[in-house]
Design a protein around this motif. Structure first.
Motif, short mmCIF file in Angstrom:
data_model
loop_
_atom_site.label_atom_id
_atom_site.label_comp_id
_atom_site.label_asym_id
_atom_site.label_seq_id
_atom_site.Cartn_x
_atom_site.Cartn_y
_atom_site.Cartn_z
N GLU A 106 0.92 -1.04 0.07
CA GLU A 106 -0.37 0.11 -0.51
C GLU A 106 0.65 1.29 0.28
O GLU A 106 2.19 1.43 0.44
N SER B 169 5.12 8.41 -1.13
CA SER B 169 5.20 9.13 0.37
C SER B 169 5.77 8.47 1.60
O SER B 169 6.45 8.32 2.31
N LYS B 170 5.11 7.27 1.64
CA LYS B 170 5.04 6.13 2.52
C LYS B 170 3.89 4.89 1.78
O LYS B 170 3.99 5.22 0.91
N VAL B 171 5.48 3.83 2.29
CA VAL B 171 4.96 2.44 1.22
C VAL B 171 4.79 2.03 2.47
O VAL B 171 5.93 1.11 3.37
N ASN B 172 3.31 0.98 3.07
CA ASN B 172 3.57 -0.20 3.69
C ASN B 172 3.27 -1.93 3.09
O ASN B 172 3.44 -1.55 2.02
N ASN B 173 3.88 -2.57 4.21
CA ASN B 173 3.82 -3.62 3.97
C ASN B 173 4.66 -4.29 3.71
O ASN B 173 5.28 -5.70 3.48
N ALA B 174 5.60 -3.26 2.51
CA ALA B 174 6.84 -3.58 1.89
C ALA B 174 7.96 -3.58 3.20
O ALA B 174 8.22 -3.08 3.93
N CYS B 175 9.15 -4.32 3.33
CA CYS B 175 10.93 -4.63 3.87
C CYS B 175 11.40 -3.39 3.26
O CYS B 175 10.90 -2.20 2.15
N LEU B 176 12.31 -2.93 4.34
CA LEU B 176 13.19 -2.26 4.13
C LEU B 176 14.07 -1.55 3.25
O LEU B 176 14.22 -0.61 1.99
N VAL C 176 10.97 -0.70 0.73
CA VAL C 176 11.28 0.42 0.57
C VAL C 176 11.63 1.31 -0.50
O VAL C 176 11.59 2.81 -1.11
N LYS D 155 10.75 4.04 -3.47
CA LYS D 155 10.69 5.56 -3.39
C LYS D 155 11.77 5.93 -4.40
O LYS D 155 13.31 5.27 -4.81
N ILE E 106 14.43 -4.53 9.81
CA ILE E 106 14.16 -4.40 8.37
C ILE E 106 13.05 -4.91 7.90
O ILE E 106 13.24 -5.05 6.34
N GLY E 107 12.44 -4.75 8.24
CA GLY E 107 10.68 -5.20 8.17
C GLY E 107 10.26 -6.32 7.37
O GLY E 107 9.49 -6.07 6.35
N VAL F 79 4.14 -3.43 9.17
CA VAL F 79 5.33 -3.02 9.00
C VAL F 79 4.44 -1.32 8.11
O VAL F 79 4.06 -1.53 7.14
N GLU F 80 5.21 -0.34 8.48
CA GLU F 80 4.96 0.95 7.46
C GLU F 80 6.33 1.36 7.16
O GLU F 80 7.22 1.44 8.29
N ASP F 81 6.74 2.11 6.36
CA ASP F 81 7.34 2.49 5.84
C ASP F 81 8.87 1.70 6.03
O ASP F 81 10.03 1.90 6.27
N GLY F 82 9.00 0.34 5.89
CA GLY F 82 9.90 -0.42 5.97
C GLY F 82 10.18 -0.86 7.46
O GLY F 82 11.03 -1.96 7.57
#
Ligand code: SF4
Ligand code: SF4
Ligand code: SF4
Lengths: 414, 152
Positions: A19, A28-35, A38, A42, B79-80, B114-117
């Motif tokens: 999402e 501006s914001k990415v949810n549920n993805a890992c770092l 993200v 972005k 690390i999300g 998980v938000e923003d990774g």
């Protein structure tokens, strides 16, 4: 906005439940993805610039110049592909045919041999959705998804509830890790971690196969027959097993045959599947597309209607032997990823890069063409690590062109 | 994990007592145990400490719910990967086909997402480690590859 899901192109797992929130048309914001995802979705910290030699150029001129270089070259190489949409890959193959080019992708030093064996039906595979719904024994061999594909265990293999795995990971599933070092993934596997010395993978593959055949499994390193038999028995009892093969295993095998033999043996006594831990989001797509066109997954040379294939067509060999006189590099940064002695050969030939971000290779390139980032700025299709085709749509609008279109325009100029 | 001295280094070190503590070191210790929040130090909000303020806010996970329950997420380590999100029994019970099945959470009642990774907490009072029928759940701790979750 709620529950509109996008696909992450951060790695070969292509997570499809992302999402996003947008501000001023930007993610501006990415949810549920890992770092890792993200970071991909972005904007790049330094977007690639449109440039010929050292001067800024218009996209139009850069495309014309790229076509000129390819046309004038006697034997150009087209390389990269793992971070391109399937359409871009198909277009790149067309450009290669038109220019009598060599064509190779990063799989030739990654998962190529495994994907090839799967496409040739030498190894049994399954989808990740089947793994989530059915798998009780999950083996990570030479793989550390906690770093390479952070959501692998949580989205598909170990932790989620699945149709036939309703009681949760503690009771319903066993995750096993075989590796040369105690990785983050190995830590999660606890006492199901089997540490082996470097280059001992083949020995262990054979020993497990022996164990499954009722022979005493012996290896030259400090792992006793009892321990190997315990591992073999766990695999044997699997209702639905999967081996997730990482680069650690692929790199240590000279030939893929010992792995094929173990898979055959496992399927005599049990029910086993194999999934390659493909790194870049559409590396497998590149293998599939080239296979469809030529019967080979990578390392080819087009000459008119003829196709030549072999180790001598790999980008590493081509550079080492100074066989090529121009390079078109798409979504890849070989100057950073190839060994220095080989990468430096790229400095002596005209290089064209097509990439969303400013990379070491794009900075050294003669022509740098910026593209939109697939996944966030342009849609398309890609092939997930398990061979499933995934369609994705763009999250934002951009005035940058997608790589597929840039390649089409280059083709038009040729 | 960060220690009080590291936190102290980022404070104004003037022992001005505006926070109610005798020394900056005492404030640092209180920050570490989440007895106070970064904003309780007035001078830190001045412009010249902006960078330190931001750093501290990053190190010290926001208190509130997290501090009541003692659950701390070291966001800089996370690390999300979502292992904790999928493994947490409360998440599974509240959202079996979303979070519990490895997918995006579809319920507002989950504890971890998980938000923003990076993992974010909500409804921490529902955590199995608290309340009348508390048990020693460690679902989110043993599944974390980077040991980013801790209970104090
Ligand atoms: S695991 Fe891979 S595809 Fe999934 S969110 Fe992370 S980077 Fe993206
Ligand atoms: S301790 Fe258990 S219930 Fe509490 S957040 Fe962690 S996994 Fe969930
Ligand atoms: S398991 Fe650890 S690293 Fe993964 S999302 Fe949870 S806190 Fe972050």
């Amino acid at each position: 906005m709620e529950n509109e899901y996008y696909v992450c192109t951060g790695c070969g797992l292509l997570c499809d439940d992302i999402e996003v929130e947008l501000v001023d048309g930007k993610v501006s914001k990415v949810n549920n993805a890992c770092l890792k995802g993200v970071a991909r979705l972005k904007e790049c910290e330094r977007p690639a610039e449109c440039r010929i030699d050292d001067a800024p150029a218009s996209l139009e001129d850069a495309i014309i110049e790229a076509a000129r270089i390819l046309k004038e070259a006697d034997s150009p190489v087209i390389f990269g592909m793992g971070n391109s949409t399937s359409q871009a890959q198909k277009n790149a193959i067309e450009v290669a045919k038109k220019t009598d080019a060599y064509f190779d992708d990063t799989s030739s030093f990654c998962q190529g041999p495994v994907v090839e064996a799967i496409l040739e039906n030498k190894i049994r595979t399954c989808t990740l959705d089947e793994v989530r719904d059915k798998a009780d024994i999950i083996v990570y061999w030479g793989a550390d998804p906690s770093n390479s594909h952070p959501r692998h265990l949580s989205k598909y293999t170990y932790f989620p509830r699945g149709k036939e795995r309703q009681r949760g990971w503690e009771e319903d599933r066993t995750a096993i890790c075989i590796d040369v070092r105690k990785s983050d993934t190995a830590t999660i596997c606890g006492d199901k971690f089997y540490q082996i010395p470097p280059q001992a993978d083949e020995e262990l593959l054979n020993a497990i196969a022996n164990g499954l055949s009722g022979k005493v499994p012996k290896v030259s390193f400090g792992m006793g027959p009892k321990k190997i038999l315990e591992l073999a028995n766990m695999l044997k009892k699997a209702e639905f097993g999967v081996i997730c093969v990482g680069l650690g295993l692929v790199y240590s095998l000279e030939e893929i045959e010992p792995l094929v033999r173990l898979m055959d043996k496992l399927n005599e006594v049990s029910n086993f599947h194999l999934i390659p831990m493909v790194g870049q989001y559409n590396m497998r797509g590149s293998n599939h597309n080239l296979y469809e066109e030529t019967g080979y997954i990578n390392r080819v040379k087009f000459t008119g209607n003829d196709v030549e294939h072999g180790a001598h067509c790999s980008v590493v060999e081509l550079l080492r032997t100074r066989t090529v006189d121009a390079a078109l590099i798409i979504g890849s940064d070989p100057m950073s990823s190839l060994p220095g002695s080989i990468a430096k050969e790229l400095l002596d030939i005209p290089v064209i890069t097509i990439d969303p971000c400013n990379t070491l290779t794009s900075r050294k390139a003669k022509v740098s063409i910026p593209t939109a980032t697939a996944g966030s700025e342009c849609g398309g299709t890609a092939v997930r690590m398990d061979g499933v085709e995934v369609e994705f749509k763009a999250m934002t609008e951009t005035d940058r062109m997608c790589d597929a279109e840039i390649l089409e325009r280059i083709m038009g100029e040729l | 994990m960060t220690n009080a001295l590291e936190i102290y280094q980022l404070l104004p070190k003037t022992n001005c007592k505006q926070c109610g503590k005798a020394t900056c070191m005492a404030f640092a210790a209180a920050l570490l145990s989440r007895g106070v929040v970064v904003d309780d130090c007035p001078p830190l909000k001045e412009d010249k400490f902006k960078e330190n303020y931001e750093k501290l806010s990053e190190i010290i996970t926001p208190a509130g719910e997290a501090s009541e329950s003692g659950m701390i997420v070291h966001t800089e380590k996370c690390i999300g990967c979502g292992n904790c999100v999928v493994a947490c029994p409360v998440n599974v019970a509240e959202d079996p086909y979303g979070a519990g099945s490895g997918k995006a959470p579809t319920s507002d009642n989950v504890i971890l997402r998980v938000e923003d990774g990076v993992v974010r907490l909500s409804n921490v009072s529902q955590c199995r480690r608290f309340g009348k029928n508390k048990i020693l759940c460690n679902g989110c701790i043993v599944t974390c590859p980077t040991k980013a979750i801790e209970f104090v």
